[in-house]
Design an enzyme around this catalytic site. Structure first.
Site, PDB file in Angstrom:
ATOM      1  N   ARG A  26       0.846  -1.189   0.000  1.00 24.47           N
ATOM      2  CA  ARG A  26       0.000   0.000   0.000  1.00 24.47           C
ATOM      3  C   ARG A  26       0.874   1.229   0.000  1.00 24.47           C
ATOM      4  NH1 ARG A  26      -4.482   0.627   4.533  1.00 24.47           N
ATOM      5  NH2 ARG A  26      -2.619   0.919   5.774  1.00 24.47           N
ATOM      6  N   THR A  28      -1.216   7.451  -0.551  1.00 27.81           N
ATOM      7  CA  THR A  28      -2.508   7.327  -1.244  1.00 27.81           C
ATOM      8  C   THR A  28      -3.326   6.147  -0.729  1.00 27.81           C
ATOM      9  OG1 THR A  28      -1.626   5.836  -2.916  1.00 27.81           O
ATOM     10  CG2 THR A  28      -1.431   8.190  -3.372  1.00 27.81           C
ATOM     11  N   ASP A  85       0.937  -3.098  12.337  1.00 30.99           N
ATOM     12  CA  ASP A  85       1.363  -3.474  10.987  1.00 30.99           C
ATOM     13  C   ASP A  85       1.698  -4.965  10.971  1.00 30.99           C
ATOM     14  OD1 ASP A  85       3.146  -4.012   8.715  1.00 30.99           O
ATOM     15  OD2 ASP A  85       2.974  -1.865   8.364  1.00 30.99           O
ATOM     16  N   ASP A 129       5.194  -6.026   9.571  1.00 38.53           N
ATOM     17  CA  ASP A 129       6.287  -5.684  10.493  1.00 38.53           C
ATOM     18  C   ASP A 129       6.292  -6.613  11.703  1.00 38.53           C
ATOM     19  OD1 ASP A 129       7.367  -3.694   8.969  1.00 38.53           O
ATOM     20  OD2 ASP A 129       6.253  -2.075   9.944  1.00 38.53           O
TER      21      ASP A 129
HETATM   22  C1  PRP Z   1      -0.914  -4.718   4.547  1.00 38.72           C
HETATM   23  C2  PRP Z   1      -1.728  -5.990   4.641  1.00 38.72           C
HETATM   24  C3  PRP Z   1      -2.586  -5.920   3.414  1.00 38.72           C
HETATM   25  C4  PRP Z   1      -2.826  -4.439   3.257  1.00 38.72           C
HETATM   26  C5  PRP Z   1      -4.206  -4.130   3.724  1.00 38.72           C
HETATM   27  O1  PRP Z   1       0.127  -4.873   3.662  1.00 38.72           O
HETATM   28  O2  PRP Z   1      -0.947  -7.134   4.745  1.00 38.72           O
HETATM   29  O3  PRP Z   1      -1.973  -6.463   2.261  1.00 38.72           O
HETATM   30  O4  PRP Z   1      -1.871  -3.771   4.084  1.00 38.72           O
HETATM   31  O5  PRP Z   1      -4.508  -2.802   3.472  1.00 38.72           O
HETATM   32  P1  PRP Z   1      -5.642  -2.383   2.445  1.00 38.72           P
HETATM   33  O6  PRP Z   1      -6.829  -3.254   2.743  1.00 38.72           O
HETATM   34  O7  PRP Z   1      -5.891  -0.951   2.819  1.00 38.72           O
HETATM   35  O8  PRP Z   1      -5.127  -2.539   1.069  1.00 38.72           O
HETATM   36  P2  PRP Z   1       1.211  -3.706   3.404  1.00 38.72           P
HETATM   37  O9  PRP Z   1       0.770  -2.823   2.308  1.00 38.72           O
HETATM   38  O10 PRP Z   1       1.508  -3.034   4.735  1.00 38.72           O
HETATM   39  O11 PRP Z   1       2.451  -4.483   2.870  1.00 38.72           O
HETATM   40  P3  PRP Z   1       3.369  -5.581   3.579  1.00 38.72           P
HETATM   41  O12 PRP Z   1       2.520  -6.802   3.793  1.00 38.72           O
HETATM   42  O13 PRP Z   1       4.417  -5.785   2.571  1.00 38.72           O
HETATM   43  O14 PRP Z   1       3.870  -5.023   4.878  1.00 38.72           O
HETATM   44  N1  URA Z   2      -2.066  -3.117   7.118  1.00 45.07           N
HETATM   45  C1  URA Z   2      -1.655  -3.554   8.323  1.00 45.07           C
HETATM   46  O1  URA Z   2      -0.673  -4.295   8.431  1.00 45.07           O
HETATM   47  N2  URA Z   2      -2.336  -3.166   9.398  1.00 45.07           N
HETATM   48  C2  URA Z   2      -3.416  -2.374   9.331  1.00 45.07           C
HETATM   49  O2  URA Z   2      -4.019  -2.053  10.377  1.00 45.07           O
HETATM   50  C3  URA Z   2      -3.836  -1.928   8.066  1.00 45.07           C
HETATM   51  C4  URA Z   2      -3.144  -2.325   6.959  1.00 45.07           C
END
Ligand code: PRP
Ligand code: URA
Length: 210
Positions: A105, A109, A201, A204
């Site tokens: 994400r 945005t 997160d 993380d």
């Molecule tokens: C997180 C999570 C989802 C997304 C959800 O991933 O694992 O994929 O956010 O958010 P959304 O419903 O608003 O799209 P992130 O973008 O943080 O990436 P990562 O898993 O690589 O940390």
């Molecule tokens: N992605 C995450 O990992 N946590 C949240 O709360 C939202 C998006």
């Protein structure tokens, strides 16, 4: 077709989810819990796999048994946090194939940015389970499912550990044919698009990158 949405109220899932949310839970424990919750979720999400009859010779006679009718499954984690759910899923269905969709994400945005997509070749004969711990705005799940649909899988289910109402609404509107499973449905998103109360997160916390 309207989505079926299941919020999993099994006591084991709910208990593990409470520990998962805790800010004091270590990376190691977090990873283990994501695996365990995923396994329990897959157990329930595969409840409708069709069975056929089978006779089995036991040491004492013939038993009328059941076996899963040659259905092929695929798990597709949304990278990177979705990876944390794959091991648990494979423990239950070791023969499943695994595809990968890389999305992150954009922090400003909140729009998903795709960087990778590799799906099983024979996906059109497979029931696909898309896994990602978090359904926040829904953008990532919607995008991933749109990509997978282009390859005509047999069916698609989406499994997340925590969903926000906003994400659930967006996903059901965009893909009304996809069945959704979540271990928890939370209150809302905050101004940064994080689920409240959520668990922070997920990526993380699984990979210890913060
Ligand atoms: C997180 C999570 C989802 C997304 C959800 O991933 O694992 O994929 O956010 O958010 P959304 O419903 O608003 O799209 P992130 O973008 O943080 O990436 P990562 O898993 O690589 O940390
Ligand atoms: N992605 C995450 O990992 N946590 C949240 O709360 C939202 C998006």
């Amino acid at each position: 077709m309207n989505n079926k949405v299941t919020i999993m109220d099994h006591p084991l899932i709910q208990h593990k989810l409470s520990i998962l949310r805790d800010i004091n839970t270590s990376t190691m424990e977090f990873r283990t819990l994501v695996n365990e919750i995923s396994m329990l979720m897959i157990y329930d999400a595969t409840r409708d796999l069709p069975l056929s009859d089978k006779k089995v010779q036991t040491p004492c006679g013939i038993a009328n048994c059941k076996e899963i009718e040659g259905r092929k499954l695929a798990f597709v984690p949304i990278l990177r946090a979705g990876l944390g759910m794959v091991e648990g899923a494979l423990e239950l269905v070791p023969s499943a194939r695994v595809g990968h969709i890389g999305l992150y994400r954009d922090e400003k945005t909140l729009q998903p940015v795709e960087y990778y997509c590799k799906l099983p070749k024979d996906i059109e004969v497979r029931d696909v389970f898309v896994v990602d711990p978090m359904l926040a705005t829904g953008g990532s799940a919607i995008d991933a499912i749109t990509q997978i649909k282009k390859r005509n899988p047999r069916s698609i289910k989406f499994l997340c550990i925590i969903a926000a109402p906003e994400g659930l609404k967006a996903l059901t509107a965009a893909h009304p044919d996809v069945e959704i499973f979540a271990a928890g449905l939370d209150e809302k998103l905050n101004e940064n698009g994080y689920i409240v109360p959520g668990l922070g997160d997920a990526g993380d916390r699984i990979f210890g990158t913060k």
